[in-house]
Write an enzyme that holds these catalytic residues in place. Structure first.
Site, mmCIF file in Angstrom:
data_model
loop_
_atom_site.group_PDB
_atom_site.id
_atom_site.type_symbol
_atom_site.label_atom_id
_atom_site.label_comp_id
_atom_site.label_asym_id
_atom_site.label_seq_id
_atom_site.Cartn_x
_atom_site.Cartn_y
_atom_site.Cartn_z
ATOM 1 N N PHE A 20 5.719 -6.288 1.828
ATOM 2 C CA PHE A 20 6.810 -6.222 2.953
ATOM 3 C C PHE A 20 6.272 -6.669 4.106
ATOM 4 C CE2 PHE A 20 7.583 -1.870 0.830
ATOM 5 C CZ PHE A 20 8.993 -2.092 0.207
ATOM 6 N N GLN A 143 36.523 17.034 24.043
ATOM 7 C CA GLN A 143 35.084 17.348 24.508
ATOM 8 C C GLN A 143 34.052 17.038 23.278
ATOM 9 O OE1 GLN A 143 33.695 21.778 24.837
ATOM 10 N NE2 GLN A 143 33.643 21.242 27.031
ATOM 11 N N GLU A 227 5.583 -0.119 10.764
ATOM 12 C CA GLU A 227 4.370 0.225 11.749
ATOM 13 C C GLU A 227 3.970 1.736 11.432
ATOM 14 O OE1 GLU A 227 2.870 -1.787 14.634
ATOM 15 O OE2 GLU A 227 4.100 -3.763 14.194
HETATM 16 C C1 FAD Z 1 11.423 -4.622 6.806
HETATM 17 C C2 FAD Z 1 9.697 -4.258 6.689
HETATM 18 C C3 FAD Z 1 8.933 -5.131 7.272
HETATM 19 C C4 FAD Z 1 7.624 -4.719 7.495
HETATM 20 N N1 FAD Z 1 6.657 -5.750 8.017
HETATM 21 C C5 FAD Z 1 5.310 -5.578 7.675
HETATM 22 C C6 FAD Z 1 4.467 -6.430 8.230
HETATM 23 O O1 FAD Z 1 4.854 -7.513 8.686
HETATM 24 N N2 FAD Z 1 3.126 -6.180 7.697
HETATM 25 C C7 FAD Z 1 2.699 -5.162 7.326
HETATM 26 O O2 FAD Z 1 1.532 -4.967 7.011
HETATM 27 N N3 FAD Z 1 3.606 -4.086 6.842
HETATM 28 C C8 FAD Z 1 4.880 -4.307 7.242
HETATM 29 N N4 FAD Z 1 5.884 -3.319 6.456
HETATM 30 C C9 FAD Z 1 5.395 -2.389 5.921
HETATM 31 C C10 FAD Z 1 5.323 -1.001 6.619
HETATM 32 O O3 FAD Z 1 4.431 -0.784 7.566
HETATM 33 C C11 FAD Z 1 5.083 0.057 5.577
HETATM 34 O O4 FAD Z 1 6.219 0.050 4.516
HETATM 35 C C12 FAD Z 1 5.265 1.562 6.176
HETATM 36 O O5 FAD Z 1 4.008 1.799 6.975
HETATM 37 C C13 FAD Z 1 5.388 2.816 5.255
HETATM 38 O O6 FAD Z 1 4.309 2.429 4.228
HETATM 39 P P1 FAD Z 1 4.785 2.562 2.722
HETATM 40 O O7 FAD Z 1 5.775 1.559 2.431
HETATM 41 O O8 FAD Z 1 3.687 2.073 1.754
HETATM 42 O O9 FAD Z 1 5.235 4.217 2.375
HETATM 43 P P2 FAD Z 1 4.446 5.207 1.731
HETATM 44 O O10 FAD Z 1 3.014 5.236 2.553
HETATM 45 O O11 FAD Z 1 4.427 5.090 0.027
HETATM 46 O O12 FAD Z 1 5.222 6.340 2.132
HETATM 47 C C14 FAD Z 1 6.258 6.976 1.556
HETATM 48 C C15 FAD Z 1 6.500 8.444 2.009
HETATM 49 O O13 FAD Z 1 5.240 9.249 1.951
HETATM 50 C C16 FAD Z 1 4.941 9.674 3.180
HETATM 51 N N5 FAD Z 1 3.550 9.780 3.436
HETATM 52 C C17 FAD Z 1 2.568 8.630 3.083
HETATM 53 N N6 FAD Z 1 1.352 9.037 3.357
HETATM 54 C C18 FAD Z 1 1.586 10.232 3.927
HETATM 55 C C19 FAD Z 1 0.794 11.312 4.547
HETATM 56 N N7 FAD Z 1 -0.740 10.839 4.213
HETATM 57 N N8 FAD Z 1 1.174 12.245 5.011
HETATM 58 C C20 FAD Z 1 2.459 12.687 4.865
HETATM 59 N N9 FAD Z 1 3.368 11.905 4.448
HETATM 60 C C21 FAD Z 1 2.919 10.652 3.905
HETATM 61 C C22 FAD Z 1 5.696 8.682 4.129
HETATM 62 O O14 FAD Z 1 5.975 9.379 5.342
HETATM 63 C C23 FAD Z 1 7.165 8.384 3.323
HETATM 64 O O15 FAD Z 1 8.025 9.339 3.680
HETATM 65 C C24 FAD Z 1 7.087 -3.641 6.622
HETATM 66 C C25 FAD Z 1 7.958 -2.616 5.858
HETATM 67 C C26 FAD Z 1 9.345 -3.184 6.059
HETATM 68 C C27 FAD Z 1 10.375 -2.234 5.250
#
Ligand code: FAD
Length: 246
Positions: A20, A143, A227
């Site tokens: 991503f 409303q 982020e």
């Molecule tokens: C369009 C897009 C652009 C992006 N661009 C970049 C980029 O340029 N650079 C980069 O580095 N990243 C980028 N990302 C990555 C993005 O930062 C991550 O997708 C995001 O931080 C979520 O992490 P994950 O996908 O691993 O989700 P996961 O960590 O797998 O999370 C899945 C679910 O579990 C929950 N969860 C996870 N850990 C915990 C915890 N400890 N406590 C409670 N709940 C938790 C989350 O809240 C979520 O609901 C991008 C993502 C997208 C979709």
């Protein structure tokens, strides 16, 4: 983190992948944080600049996304990608601290992005509510519609105040971990709520591409994920407010 950078004389050799990544295909340069030490060691990560065209550095396929479709997102792959040690940013082991600092500021940017989406969704719905007539009156005169717009206007205003406060403190060199996370959490969730209401006010047209409401609705959702998800923002805020009683 599973991307490794192994030292080899004056070079580092990168292996792994990043998921991503915004502008992974169109950008000419990437900042990559990779593991240079043991797993779990906060000083075991380092940041590097990697240029497009470096052997072993490639991008994957463009993701087919719900929203933010004007900005491409893809994986980055590192397969024995050799870079010079001059491409290390700062010193080895500083990557974690550098990333946290970047995220503190980046979250304010996502709050501002959320605010723009929420404002756009609110303004187009306000205009439409004064144009569309049903049962002999403008729908704003119902409303249910004007109260929805009142809630939306309040959320937009509150998002702006939090975002401006975070930006002001950052400009003055203050620590913004808490306020940045608060601004991002509130403004992104507000953008989802406001854009949802905006689609509703447009009725059937809200579900079409004839009006911008559906795009705001689709784009807003990323702001509660990128982020750091809203849950992660709450973790940051909870950690910070705990310091208030210690
Ligand atoms: C369009 C897009 C652009 C992006 N661009 C970049 C980029 O340029 N650079 C980069 O580095 N990243 C980028 N990302 C990555 C993005 O930062 C991550 O997708 C995001 O931080 C979520 O992490 P994950 O996908 O691993 O989700 P996961 O960590 O797998 O999370 C899945 C679910 O579990 C929950 N969860 C996870 N850990 C915990 C915890 N400890 N406590 C409670 N709940 C938790 C989350 O809240 C979520 O609901 C991008 C993502 C997208 C979709």
């Amino acid at each position: 983190m599973t991307t490794f950078a192994e030292r080899d004389g004056d070079h580092y050799v990168l292996n792994g992948s990043k998921n991503f990544i915004t502008h992974a295909i169109s950008s000419s340069v990437a900042v990559v944080i990779a593991r240079t030490g043991a797993k779990g060691d906060k000083k075991g990560m380092s940041a590097f600049i990697v240029e497009k065209g470096t052997p072993g550095f490639t991008a994957g396929k463009k993701e087919n996304k719900l929203g933010m479709r004007a900005s491409e997102t893809a994986c980055l792959f590192f397969d024995n990608c050799r870079i010079h040690r001059d491409q290390l940013i700062g010193e080895e082991g500083q990557g974690f601290v550098q990333a946290l600092k970047l995220l503190d500021g980046g979250r304010i940017s996502i709050a501002a992005l959320s605010l723009g989406i929420a404002r756009g969704a609110y303004e187009c719905a306000l205009k439409y509510a004064h144009e569309r007539e049903q049962f002999g009156k403008k729908i704003y005169e119902f409303q249910a519609v004007s109260f929805a717009l009142a809630d939306m206007a309040t959320q937009v205003e509150a998002s702006e105040l939090l975002t401006r406060q975070a930006g002001y403190l950052k400009d003055h060199g203050d620590r913004v971990s808490k306020i940045g996370a608060m601004a991002k959490l509130y403004a992104s969730e507000a953008a989802v709520s406001v854009s949802n209401e905006s689609v509703q006010i447009f009725g059937g047209y809200g579900f079409t591409k004839d009006y911008p409401a559906e795009k705001f609705f689709r784009d807003a959702k990323l702001c509660t994920i990128g982020e750091g998800t809203s849950s992660i923002q709450k973790m940051v805020i909870a950690r910070e407010i705990e310091k208030d009683i210690l």
